[in-house]
Design an enzyme around this catalytic site. Structure first.
Site, short mmCIF file in Angstrom:
data_model
loop_
_atom_site.label_atom_id
_atom_site.label_comp_id
_atom_site.label_asym_id
_atom_site.label_seq_id
_atom_site.Cartn_x
_atom_site.Cartn_y
_atom_site.Cartn_z
N LYS A 101 4.43 8.57 9.04
CA LYS A 101 4.21 7.92 10.34
C LYS A 101 5.20 8.36 11.42
O LYS A 101 5.01 9.42 12.00
CB LYS A 101 4.13 6.41 10.14
CG LYS A 101 2.93 6.05 9.24
CD LYS A 101 2.50 4.62 9.22
CE LYS A 101 1.14 4.48 8.57
NZ LYS A 101 1.11 3.98 7.20
N TYR A 149 0.86 -1.18 0.00
CA TYR A 149 0.00 0.00 0.00
C TYR A 149 0.89 1.23 0.00
O TYR A 149 1.88 1.28 0.73
CB TYR A 149 -0.89 0.00 1.25
CG TYR A 149 -1.77 1.22 1.40
CD1 TYR A 149 -2.83 1.45 0.52
CD2 TYR A 149 -1.56 2.14 2.43
CE1 TYR A 149 -3.65 2.57 0.66
CE2 TYR A 149 -2.38 3.26 2.57
CZ TYR A 149 -3.42 3.47 1.69
OH TYR A 149 -4.23 4.57 1.84
N ASP A 152 9.18 2.82 -0.35
CA ASP A 152 8.16 3.44 0.49
C ASP A 152 8.41 2.97 1.92
O ASP A 152 8.04 1.87 2.30
CB ASP A 152 6.76 3.05 0.01
CG ASP A 152 5.66 3.70 0.85
OD1 ASP A 152 5.99 4.25 1.93
OD2 ASP A 152 4.50 3.65 0.45
C1 LIG Z 1 0.41 4.48 5.90
C2 LIG Z 1 1.14 4.27 4.63
C3 LIG Z 1 1.01 5.17 3.55
C4 LIG Z 1 0.01 6.29 3.54
O1 LIG Z 1 0.25 7.22 4.52
P1 LIG Z 1 -0.95 8.22 4.98
O2 LIG Z 1 -0.27 9.17 5.90
O3 LIG Z 1 -1.98 7.34 5.62
O4 LIG Z 1 -1.46 8.87 3.75
C5 LIG Z 1 1.82 4.98 2.45
N1 LIG Z 1 2.68 3.96 2.39
C6 LIG Z 1 2.81 3.08 3.39
C7 LIG Z 1 3.82 1.98 3.28
C8 LIG Z 1 2.04 3.19 4.54
O5 LIG Z 1 2.15 2.28 5.50
#
Ligand SMILES: *Cc1c(COP(=O)(O)O)cnc(C)c1O
Length: 427
Positions: free
Chosen positions: A266, A143, A238
């Site tokens: 995060k 994701y 990511d």
């Molecule tokens: C949480 C997450 C996102 C999205 O971040 P948001 O702040 O919720 O938009 C993108 N990539 C990864 C790997 C994530 O865990």
């Protein structure tokens, strides 16, 4: 007595779709009423009925130093007292950028934004702008936020481009996204051999945490690095979830593989809206105001959010922070596995740094397909048993869990004790 959580959920659904502002919070996957949280401290939070839970989502990762850490709260209060937002640059943003560049070996320059979605979307645009190519590769089960190009699943054949996973995503966007199998290095090499010159970038979670926890095989990431270099594509890690979580320097340090761009979020906001993308200077120079790739944000680098992030980045660099966090997380995984074994349940657990995965399966899944074979019904029963016993796990069988520096031995032991009861109710 009716639960205040029930009352709030009923009320929330009148004014907000599904009663929540992010879908996983709605408990649709596990059933039941979501808990409305009133306050949090250390490893715990409390719901609207004043029931206390040991928290294993940690705001989905950010709460790595524990909730309401006094240093973070003080930094936020001090920053807030100086004004909430200026729409002009601040010294705090320089400090944060310097800190990130110092911690992450592949990052020479960084741009701050407000969410992981925004950071991933911007990194994609940068990769496309810098290469002049449209096509991107992502992997099933990863994701990267909810930008159009990324809400895409695999098409019918290896070289067919993807189908939208959300209504409202035009086929015309999805057709530029090729979705491959996580941990399949051969498939990736085959695709590059056929169309390498058309690929702008490969984006990957180098430790996957959005299909439960799946470790990348080193040879998978090495193949990715090799293919991108050979074919002039941009490699994007990511690390929104695994950055500053599997270890201080993220997955890139753990595996010793340098991406061209890194997406962060995060932990770097410490619970406030900060995310970022960064990497090689020669790529970052394509961004506005210097370059032709446009990207902007009214609240980007917000001073209060940056203060929370900086206080958190300082705390996680204390000596032994990750050794201790990893040891506690491993202790949890081992304790849960042992409890399940005693109850005769097909279950295993894994952890990397401060994140963990729980699997109702005989062995640890290494791919999306293996993950989908886990026993979701058993997870849901286990989830509710644990919730009742005061342990809040992610309300889905396909999310990773998070431990904070405040999850001490007593907290881990209490969790394993609860799990013994929950597992025995399953068998
Ligand atoms: C949480 C997450 C996102 C999205 O971040 P948001 O702040 O919720 O938009 C993108 N990539 C990864 C790997 C994530 O865990």
């Amino acid at each position: 007595m009716t639960s205040r959580n029930d009352t709030l959920f009923a009320r929330a659904q009148t004014s907000t779709p599904g009663g929540v502002n992010s879908p996983v919070r709605a408990f649709r996957s596990v059933g039941g009423t979501p808990r409305f949280i009133t306050r949090a401290e250390g490893p715990y939070f409390w719901d609207a009925d004043d029931k206390r839970y040991i928290d294993y989502i940690g705001s989905w990762g950010p709460a790595i130093v524990g909730h309401a850490h006094p240093h973070v709260i003080k930094a936020v209060q001090d920053a807030a007292a100086r004004g909430l937002s200026f729409g002009a640059p601040t010294e705090g943003e320089i400090e944060m950028a310097e800190e990130i560049c110092r911690i992450l070996p592949s990052v020479e320059q960084v741009r701050l934004v407000s969410s992981g979605t925004e950071a991933a979307m911007s990194a994609l645009r940068l990769a496309r702008g810098a290469t002049g190519r449209d096509k991107i590769i992502k992997f099933e089960g990863c994701y990267h936020g909810h930008a159009d190009s990324l809400l895409v699943k695999a098409g019918s054949g290896l070289l067919t481009f993807g189908n939208p996973t959300s209504a409202g995503v035009p086929e015309d966007f999805a057709k530029h996204t090729l979705v491959l199998d996580y941990n399949d290095a051969q498939q990736l090499e085959d695709v590059f051999a056929k169309m390498g010159s058309e690929i702008a970038c490969v984006i990957v979670e180098p430790v996957a945490g959005n299909m439960n926890l799946v470790r990348a095989k080193p040879e998978f990431l090495q193949a990715m690095r090799r293919m991108c270099t050979q074919h002039g594509a941009v490699l994007i890690f990511d690390e929104v979830m695994c950055g500053f979580r599997v270890g201080l320097g993220g997955a890139q340090t753990l595996f010793g593989i340098m991406p061209d761009l890194t997406v962060m979020g995060k932990v770097i906001g410490g619970g406030m809206p900060v995310a970022a993308f960064g990497g090689r200077k020669d790529l970052m120079k394509h961004l506005a105001p210097f370059g032709p790739v446009y990207q902007a944000g009214t609240l980007s680098g917000n001073p209060v959010a940056v203060a929370a992030g900086m206080a958190t980045l300082k705390l996680i660099q204390a000596p032994g922070f990750y050794e201790s966090l990893s040891a506690q997380t491993a202790k949890l995984a081992q304790g849960l596995s042992a409890a399940a074994k005693d109850a005769g349940i097909a279950f295993c657990a894994d952890s990397v740094g401060g994140m963990f995965g729980l699997y109702f399966a005989p062995s640890i899944p290494g791919s999306y397909v293996e993950m989908m074979a886990c026993d979701k019904a058993k997870f849901n029963t286990f989830f509710h048993a644990m919730l009742e016993l005061g342990v809040y796990l992610a309300p889905s069988a396909f999310e990773a869990g998070f431990v904070s520096a405040q999850h001490d031995d007593a907290v881990i032991d209490a969790t394993v004790e609860a799990a013994r009861k929950a597992f025995s109710s399953l068998s």
